[in-house]
Design a protein around this motif. Structure first.
Motif, PDB file in Angstrom:
ATOM      1  N   GLN A   1      13.079  32.628  42.912  1.00 60.50           N
ATOM      2  CA  GLN A   1      12.094  31.627  43.765  1.00 60.50           C
ATOM      3  C   GLN A   1      13.387  31.515  45.020  1.00 60.50           C
ATOM      4  OE1 GLN A   1      10.792  31.213  40.968  1.00 60.50           O
ATOM      5  NE2 GLN A   1      10.948  29.781  40.157  1.00 60.50           N
ATOM      6  N   GLY A   2      14.563  31.329  45.231  1.00 58.95           N
ATOM      7  CA  GLY A   2      15.199  31.025  46.074  1.00 58.95           C
ATOM      8  C   GLY A   2      15.618  31.987  46.875  1.00 58.95           C
ATOM      9  N   ASP A   3      15.387  33.035  46.170  1.00 56.67           N
ATOM     10  CA  ASP A   3      15.705  34.648  47.136  1.00 56.67           C
ATOM     11  C   ASP A   3      14.764  35.468  47.626  1.00 56.67           C
ATOM     12  OD1 ASP A   3      17.955  34.344  45.749  1.00 56.67           O
ATOM     13  OD2 ASP A   3      17.529  35.892  43.832  1.00 56.67           O
ATOM     14  N   TYR A   4      13.605  34.268  47.845  1.00 58.41           N
ATOM     15  CA  TYR A   4      12.410  34.650  48.752  1.00 58.41           C
ATOM     16  C   TYR A   4      12.098  34.117  50.087  1.00 58.41           C
ATOM     17  CZ  TYR A   4      12.231  38.845  45.868  1.00 58.41           C
ATOM     18  OH  TYR A   4      12.887  39.493  45.209  1.00 58.41           O
ATOM     19  N   SER A   5      11.285  34.197  50.650  1.00 57.42           N
ATOM     20  CA  SER A   5      10.827  33.177  51.757  1.00 57.42           C
ATOM     21  C   SER A   5       9.659  33.488  52.390  1.00 57.42           C
ATOM     22  CB  SER A   5      11.991  32.571  53.216  1.00 57.42           C
ATOM     23  OG  SER A   5      12.404  33.889  53.848  1.00 57.42           O
ATOM     24  N   MET A   6       8.469  33.163  53.167  1.00 57.55           N
ATOM     25  CA  MET A   6       7.871  33.560  54.435  1.00 57.55           C
ATOM     26  C   MET A   6       7.907  33.766  55.746  1.00 57.55           C
ATOM     27  SD  MET A   6       5.479  33.851  51.886  1.00 57.55           S
ATOM     28  CE  MET A   6       4.227  34.823  53.374  1.00 57.55           C
ATOM     29  N   ALA A   7       8.147  35.320  56.087  1.00 58.04           N
ATOM     30  CA  ALA A   7       8.540  35.421  57.660  1.00 58.04           C
ATOM     31  C   ALA A   7       7.438  35.576  58.520  1.00 58.04           C
ATOM     32  CB  ALA A   7       9.674  36.256  57.736  1.00 58.04           C
ATOM     33  N   GLY A   8       6.856  34.985  59.038  1.00 55.64           N
ATOM     34  CA  GLY A   8       5.397  35.502  59.532  1.00 55.64           C
ATOM     35  C   GLY A   8       4.389  36.218  59.151  1.00 55.64           C
ATOM     36  N   GLY A   9       4.541  35.698  57.596  1.00 55.67           N
ATOM     37  CA  GLY A   9       3.002  36.414  56.704  1.00 55.67           C
ATOM     38  C   GLY A   9       4.207  37.768  56.009  1.00 55.67           C
ATOM     39  N   ASN A  10       4.423  37.789  55.885  1.00 57.11           N
ATOM     40  CA  ASN A  10       5.633  38.735  55.455  1.00 57.11           C
ATOM     41  C   ASN A  10       7.153  37.559  54.431  1.00 57.11           C
ATOM     42  OD1 ASN A  10       4.645  41.105  56.647  1.00 57.11           O
ATOM     43  ND2 ASN A  10       6.439  40.761  58.240  1.00 57.11           N
ATOM     44  N   ILE A  11       6.731  38.494  53.145  1.00 53.28           N
ATOM     45  CA  ILE A  11       8.209  38.382  52.270  1.00 53.28           C
ATOM     46  C   ILE A  11       9.127  38.797  52.592  1.00 53.28           C
ATOM     47  CG2 ILE A  11       8.800  38.115  50.335  1.00 53.28           C
ATOM     48  CD1 ILE A  11       6.014  38.766  48.276  1.00 53.28           C
ATOM     49  N   LYS A  13      12.827  38.967  51.681  1.00 56.00           N
ATOM     50  CA  LYS A  13      14.491  38.756  50.877  1.00 56.00           C
ATOM     51  C   LYS A  13      15.218  38.492  51.450  1.00 56.00           C
ATOM     52  CE  LYS A  13      16.117  41.644  46.461  1.00 56.00           C
ATOM     53  NZ  LYS A  13      16.069  42.297  45.871  1.00 56.00           N
ATOM     54  N   LYS A  14      15.940  37.457  50.156  1.00 58.96           N
ATOM     55  CA  LYS A  14      17.213  36.830  50.900  1.00 58.96           C
ATOM     56  C   LYS A  14      18.415  38.202  50.446  1.00 58.96           C
ATOM     57  CE  LYS A  14      20.588  32.812  50.734  1.00 58.96           C
ATOM     58  NZ  LYS A  14      21.343  32.555  49.564  1.00 58.96           N
ATOM     59  N   ILE A  15      18.955  38.507  51.975  1.00 57.43           N
ATOM     60  CA  ILE A  15      20.201  39.092  52.244  1.00 57.43           C
ATOM     61  C   ILE A  15      21.286  39.031  50.945  1.00 57.43           C
ATOM     62  CG2 ILE A  15      21.642  39.732  53.109  1.00 57.43           C
ATOM     63  CD1 ILE A  15      19.936  39.539  56.070  1.00 57.43           C
ATOM     64  N   THR A  16      22.145  39.715  50.533  1.00 51.65           N
ATOM     65  CA  THR A  16      22.961  38.903  49.310  1.00 51.65           C
ATOM     66  C   THR A  16      24.277  39.343  50.725  1.00 51.65           C
ATOM     67  OG1 THR A  16      23.870  41.763  48.929  1.00 51.65           O
ATOM     68  CG2 THR A  16      22.173  40.041  47.776  1.00 51.65           C
ATOM     69  N   LYS A  17      24.916  38.245  49.720  1.00 52.77           N
ATOM     70  CA  LYS A  17      26.419  37.694  50.207  1.00 52.77           C
ATOM     71  C   LYS A  17      27.142  39.066  50.826  1.00 52.77           C
ATOM     72  CE  LYS A  17      25.376  33.100  50.553  1.00 52.77           C
ATOM     73  NZ  LYS A  17      25.691  32.548  51.849  1.00 52.77           N
ATOM     74  N   GLU A  18      27.215  40.193  49.521  1.00 47.26           N
ATOM     75  CA  GLU A  18      28.340  41.158  49.690  1.00 47.26           C
ATOM     76  C   GLU A  18      27.212  41.792  50.999  1.00 47.26           C
ATOM     77  OE1 GLU A  18      26.104  40.283  46.646  1.00 47.26           O
ATOM     78  OE2 GLU A  18      27.965  39.411  45.858  1.00 47.26           O
ATOM     79  N   ASP A  52      14.037  47.821  60.416  1.00 46.55           N
ATOM     80  CA  ASP A  52      13.149  48.834  60.974  1.00 46.55           C
ATOM     81  C   ASP A  52      11.991  47.252  60.552  1.00 46.55           C
ATOM     82  OD1 ASP A  52      13.031  47.378  57.479  1.00 46.55           O
ATOM     83  OD2 ASP A  52      12.696  49.449  57.043  1.00 46.55           O
ATOM     84  N   LYS A  53      12.255  46.223  61.113  1.00 45.70           N
ATOM     85  CA  LYS A  53      11.092  45.130  61.116  1.00 45.70           C
ATOM     86  C   LYS A  53      10.881  44.287  60.197  1.00 45.70           C
ATOM     87  CE  LYS A  53      11.140  45.932  66.266  1.00 45.70           C
ATOM     88  NZ  LYS A  53      10.809  45.472  67.279  1.00 45.70           N
ATOM     89  N   ASP A  54      11.307  45.462  58.503  1.00 40.11           N
ATOM     90  CA  ASP A  54      11.345  44.967  57.192  1.00 40.11           C
ATOM     91  C   ASP A  54      11.778  43.874  56.537  1.00 40.11           C
ATOM     92  OD1 ASP A  54      10.141  44.461  54.742  1.00 40.11           O
ATOM     93  OD2 ASP A  54      10.085  46.877  54.454  1.00 40.11           O
ATOM     94  N   PRO A  55      11.302  42.491  56.181  1.00 44.70           N
ATOM     95  CA  PRO A  55      12.409  41.568  55.714  1.00 44.70           C
ATOM     96  C   PRO A  55      12.397  42.080  54.611  1.00 44.70           C
ATOM     97  CG  PRO A  55       9.931  40.746  56.612  1.00 44.70           C
ATOM     98  CD  PRO A  55      10.403  41.772  56.873  1.00 44.70           C
ATOM     99  N   ALA A  56      11.417  43.016  53.859  1.00 49.12           N
ATOM    100  CA  ALA A  56      12.473  43.246  52.904  1.00 49.12           C
ATOM    101  C   ALA A  56      13.287  44.039  52.602  1.00 49.12           C
ATOM    102  CB  ALA A  56      10.801  43.149  51.410  1.00 49.12           C
ATOM    103  N   ASN A  57      13.676  44.508  53.301  1.00 52.29           N
ATOM    104  CA  ASN A  57      14.369  45.994  53.454  1.00 52.29           C
ATOM    105  C   ASN A  57      16.257  45.253  53.823  1.00 52.29           C
ATOM    106  OD1 ASN A  57      15.795  48.380  53.289  1.00 52.29           O
ATOM    107  ND2 ASN A  57      14.550  49.321  55.038  1.00 52.29           N
ATOM    108  N   ASN A  58      17.330  44.718  52.481  1.00 51.19           N
ATOM    109  CA  ASN A  58      17.644  44.446  53.033  1.00 51.19           C
ATOM    110  C   ASN A  58      18.913  45.559  52.377  1.00 51.19           C
ATOM    111  OD1 ASN A  58      17.489  41.965  53.847  1.00 51.19           O
ATOM    112  ND2 ASN A  58      16.725  41.659  51.935  1.00 51.19           N
ATOM    113  N   LYS A  59      18.391  46.556  53.029  1.00 52.49           N
ATOM    114  CA  LYS A  59      19.392  47.714  52.841  1.00 52.49           C
ATOM    115  C   LYS A  59      20.639  47.546  54.284  1.00 52.49           C
ATOM    116  CE  LYS A  59      16.524  51.009  50.370  1.00 52.49           C
ATOM    117  NZ  LYS A  59      16.187  52.396  50.164  1.00 52.49           N
ATOM    118  N   GLU A  60      21.532  47.480  53.544  1.00 52.18           N
ATOM    119  CA  GLU A  60      23.213  47.698  54.910  1.00 52.18           C
ATOM    120  C   GLU A  60      22.894  48.014  56.117  1.00 52.18           C
ATOM    121  OE1 GLU A  60      26.165  47.892  57.041  1.00 52.18           O
ATOM    122  OE2 GLU A  60      25.525  49.346  55.843  1.00 52.18           O
ATOM    123  N   GLU A  61      21.970  49.907  55.723  1.00 44.02           N
ATOM    124  CA  GLU A  61      21.985  50.440  57.167  1.00 44.02           C
ATOM    125  C   GLU A  61      20.820  50.113  57.929  1.00 44.02           C
ATOM    126  OE1 GLU A  61      19.879  52.160  53.100  1.00 44.02           O
ATOM    127  OE2 GLU A  61      21.887  51.297  53.424  1.00 44.02           O
TER     128      GLU A  61
END
Length: 125
Positions: A1-11, A13-18, A52-61
């Motif tokens: 729940q706390g790891d997700y939010s809506m951004a421009g209609g997209n989900i 995912k919260k970026i991890t602290k690491e 890549d402008k995908d707010p769910a893709n939180n890979k470091e690269e």
């Protein structure tokens, strides 16, 4: 729940602290667009952008630290201006990270080559 939010209609995912720490440390909070385009290596107030402008893709690269102005420009969808491309941002991010690894951001541009050699070796003797 706390790891997700809506951004421009997209989900988003919260970026991890690491991962956040990796992005900030590798960039030293320098905007890769300021660095590459404006030759400005100074620390900036900014945000982490999704290349890549995908707010769910939180890979470091896929993440890059950008100053507030460049992040806004990068995410902009105006047709009046040719925006920065993903490939450009990846290239500029790579250039910035190389400069950070080579300790090139901490050098005063007015130093002579002897002073720079001293800083690169870490000793004067």
């Amino acid at each position: 729940q706390g790891d997700y939010s809506m951004a421009g209609g997209n989900i988003r995912k919260k970026i991890t602290k690491e991962v956040e720490a990796q992005v900030l440390a590798k960039s030293l909070r320098r905007c890769c667009l300021c660095f590459a385009i404006n030759n400005d290596p100074s620390e900036k107030k900014g945000q982490i952008a999704h290349i890549d402008k995908d707010p769910a893709n939180n890979k470091e690269e896929n993440l890059s630290f950008l100053c507030l102005e460049h992040h806004s420009e990068y995410d902009s969808t105006t047709s009046q201006n040719k925006n920065y491309t993903q490939q450009e941002l990846k290239q500029y991010k790579s250039q910035l990270h190389k400069a950070v690894l080579n300790n090139e951001l901490n050098q005063n541009k007015t130093m002579n080559s002897g002073d720079q050699k001293f800083l690169n070796t870490g000793s004067g003797s």
